[in-house]
Design an enzyme around this catalytic site. Structure first.
Site, PDB file in Angstrom:
ATOM      1  N   ARG B  55     -10.600 123.869   2.003  1.00  0.00           N
ATOM      2  CA  ARG B  55     -10.580 124.650   0.775  1.00  0.00           C
ATOM      3  C   ARG B  55      -9.236 124.551   0.047  1.00  0.00           C
ATOM      4  O   ARG B  55      -9.177 124.213  -1.134  1.00  0.00           O
ATOM      5  CB  ARG B  55     -10.876 126.097   1.133  1.00  0.00           C
ATOM      6  N   THR B  56      -8.170 124.870   0.727  1.00  0.00           N
ATOM      7  CA  THR B  56      -6.856 124.897   0.084  1.00  0.00           C
ATOM      8  C   THR B  56      -6.439 123.495  -0.358  1.00  0.00           C
ATOM      9  O   THR B  56      -5.920 123.300  -1.454  1.00  0.00           O
ATOM     10  CB  THR B  56      -5.814 125.489   1.052  1.00  0.00           C
ATOM     11  N   LYS B  85       3.619 111.809  17.974  1.00  0.00           N
ATOM     12  CA  LYS B  85       4.661 111.023  18.634  1.00  0.00           C
ATOM     13  C   LYS B  85       5.959 111.808  18.705  1.00  0.00           C
ATOM     14  O   LYS B  85       6.965 111.299  19.156  1.00  0.00           O
ATOM     15  CB  LYS B  85       4.872 109.703  17.888  1.00  0.00           C
ATOM     16  N   HIS B 134       1.280 132.649   2.923  1.00  0.00           N
ATOM     17  CA  HIS B 134       0.419 131.767   2.137  1.00  0.00           C
ATOM     18  C   HIS B 134       0.625 132.197   0.679  1.00  0.00           C
ATOM     19  O   HIS B 134      -0.232 132.814   0.067  1.00  0.00           O
ATOM     20  CB  HIS B 134      -1.031 131.943   2.577  1.00  0.00           C
TER      21      HIS B 134
END
Lengths: 329, 329, 329
Positions: B55-56, B85, B134
């Site tokens: 979605r984002t 890694k 967020h």
């Protein structure tokens, strides 16, 4: 028939739609000159793949890009997104429809694309819904036949392999109900035969259906061999799978018997059901299918989304395709 | 307040920034006519998602594409790239900043986007850093309130559900410190209550905060119900999770009691904390949030990257939004 | 040397190709002004990554986008696509060549890109084929040297770390055969030394090769230190891996001894073989490599796909690069 809002199942398509779509695909072909087209400039397509399919996804994305549109893409929506948190396909579709002008959805559940289409106000294209349908694959298969052989009527076509679980073969069979004077031969191992229900539907629609076992004997008189992979993931019983696979292999020996004017198709990927030595045979049309499919999907996107009229070159008779250039002959 | 170079945390935003951003989002809306804009033509955005969020990611990528910019995208950077890694986020950011003009980063670790921002010379947008923040979600939540209700001040807002682990609710709460005369109600199960620290910070900033349990009784007088999902992945104890979820469900019964002029928001995905039968209620604004979020993110990208002035239509009073068209009323 | 159709291995490149490519990369640099170029407008690149590499994939995609071309991308082709159903790289390449004008392939098997190139009629670029080669990495490494030091000849270069399994170091070593008067020092732990075969090939091509252990003693006289990661995934024996890693660390102490005019390169990702405190040293060129690589790949895509002539500014002598702006000096 006006263009459908959503592309969800083969049942939607009638003969006039199919034939106009094929002619539109031709005009897409000529349009693929230097530079991308600007026909869909400003339109944004979202590809939501809850089940991965590099081939189908890239085909749609190439089609959109070549028409000048934009693409946002979830290659792996099933494992990585809100789906794992329990979101429904309806919710996901509603949200992404807030970002994009068209949704292309592949999903492991039958009916998922239709459920999405029911709740959004942008077009939805079903790019495969589990064991159910793959309508644009059927369209590009028939378009390939039209392109390669110059017609969709009066043909002798064998569907080979997995006719029970393979949605490509079943979707094509359903689309053949829009053709005329078609003889369809079903060549499947006992565990993967086409359902009686579908066979009856085909017969009811005027397709002459014959089940048989002897592909070799049939080969000289066939126009199209549509080979399919026996998909292990559709079998619950491994012994059934092992018995089914490898029963009908297309190899040089079969090709020697096959109609010199015929074509071999395959929805791909193939494993060993067509021997690689067949690839160089001009009748092996299965790799040309990819490019045919690109133009077919361009035509579909353009028709569903476009506002610009398509100039379709009128061909003389209803079903005659401009055979030649790309054909196998 | 000038536009910040990076968008990392809600604390950065002051009231004037928020209000100008919302007005810029309005101008993005009108700009979304036929064709993509060319405002960010030649700018390239990289989305680096070390934690998946379809979605984002798609929202940012749609925003960039609609502004004419380019996108390079790592849907699954965490599992597939140099991260496994042992590469640090700083190194990855420095390298990708050599390719792109803006980085949008989601990462499971708090502070990851800020660490990236500290070492690169292109703007970085935090698209969610683990349990932390967020910030663009908070902006689009408040923009949705402004759009739907016509103002950001003098509102009675309930945050419901997971107020301890859910970063969306906490980020929005922090952003509410930039509003005036706000009454905030916290409705959370005992195991997911907002931290005292955050509650004190809100009170200190002038937000009137009340914790309570009776969502039903409160519903008639609320302007906004901000429902959130109880996220299993944030709970270490399964019993706590089971006790917390399903405690405050928004269903038809609650909607009958709810203020007829109010709206229901949800950062999504939802599971069962809002019953699907509520979706058709015009006060259910959570799917409209997606489109509001698109415009908000367009405005943010345009502001951070753009060189072209935005013509912002001046509204008469400081906080009055052009309510109407899309609103729930 | 005309531009090769496919870019598959270092062996293909001769000195004149390398030098013209570097000059073309310079012109790409100047072309990266406001707006994307339209040089490759209408060309579509497919990136097929059967082994993930965010860095390399994004670098190619940024290059294509900045030239105005389109991109279709499989970030995770190995795990998600037909590959798991048993499709060969040849089949995948043939199909995607039906959609795109260029294939960029990374694959875990040596020779995979060459096998793809043998069956398609569009250019193929090898973006790393397992333990074998990474030719565009070698080109961008040498381009970085040219950019940073102003020449490719008469240099003293140390390759450090994993010279047996690391394809980046081996690919660069092979490319050094196109330079003149080069002294190459191989500094590797016993379990990761360069194969005798490759050492003999280098000597045979005129590169003076010395194996040695004392990086510290060598540092003052070196022009280039090319550090590499000891890759655990290339070792079958964990004890060998543990013995090899961490043996040659580049830290502040080493940098104090190192030639003030020299540069440190690394194909990245790094783990701990270069200490982060070295990053701010102007001789640390490994992050500048990313941007150099972007221009190098733009030049390569433009040359392979382009029809427009590139105006290359002629430099006075054959190997003199326009050192300055970005250089470490």
């Amino acid at each position: 028939m006006p263009v459908p809002r959503h592309i969800l199942e083969v049942r939607q398509f009638d003969r006039s739609f199919v034939l106009e779509l094929f002619e539109r695909a031709e005009s897409m072909r000529s349009l693929a000159g230097p530079g991308f087209s600007a026909r869909l400039q400003g339109k944004l397509m979202a590809t939501l793949f809850f089940e991965p399919s590099t081939r189908t996804r890239l085909s749609f994305e190439a089609a959109m890009t070549r028409l000048g549109g934009g693409v946002i893409s979830a290659e792996y929506a099933g494992a990585t997104s809100s789906a794992v948190k329990g979101e429904t396909i309806e919710d996901t579709a509603r949200i992404v429809a807030g970002y994009a002008d068209l949704l292309v959805i592949r999903h492991p559940e039958a009916g998922a694309a239709a459920r999405a289409a029911a709740v959004v106000d942008v077009p939805v294209i079903n790019a495969g819904d589990g064991p159910n349908e793959h309508p644009t694959q059927a369209l590009l298969d028939l378009y390939t036949i039209w392109k390669e052989l110059g017609r969709i009527d009066g043909l002798r076509i064998a569907l080979v392999g997995d006719l029970r679980y393979g949605r490509a073969a079943r979707s094509l069979a359903m689309l053949l109900t829009q053709t005329r004077d078609t003889e369809l031969f079903l060549v499947a191992p006992p565990t993967a035969r086409m359902s009686q229900e579908l066979r009856l539907a085909l017969s009811g629609a005027g397709v002459r259906v014959t089940e048989l076992d002897d592909l070799e004997g049939l080969a000289p008189s066939l126009d199209v061999i549509y080979q399919t992979r026996i998909q292990r993931e559709r079998f619950t019983d491994l012994a059934d799978y092992e018995a089914a696979r490898g029963r009908y292999i297309i190899d040089q020996s079969l090709m020697r018997r096959f109609n010199p004017q015929g074509i071999v198709l395959h929805p791909l990927p193939r494993v060993d059901e067509i021997h690689p030595s067949v690839d160089d045979d001009p009748r092996a049309a299965y790799f040309r299918q990819a490019r045919h499919g690109l133009y077919l999907r361009m035509a579909l996107l353009d028709w569903v989304l476009g506002e610009q009229p398509v100039v379709v070159t009128a061909y003389s008779s209803g079903t005659a395709a401009p055979a030649g250039g790309d054909s196998a002959s």
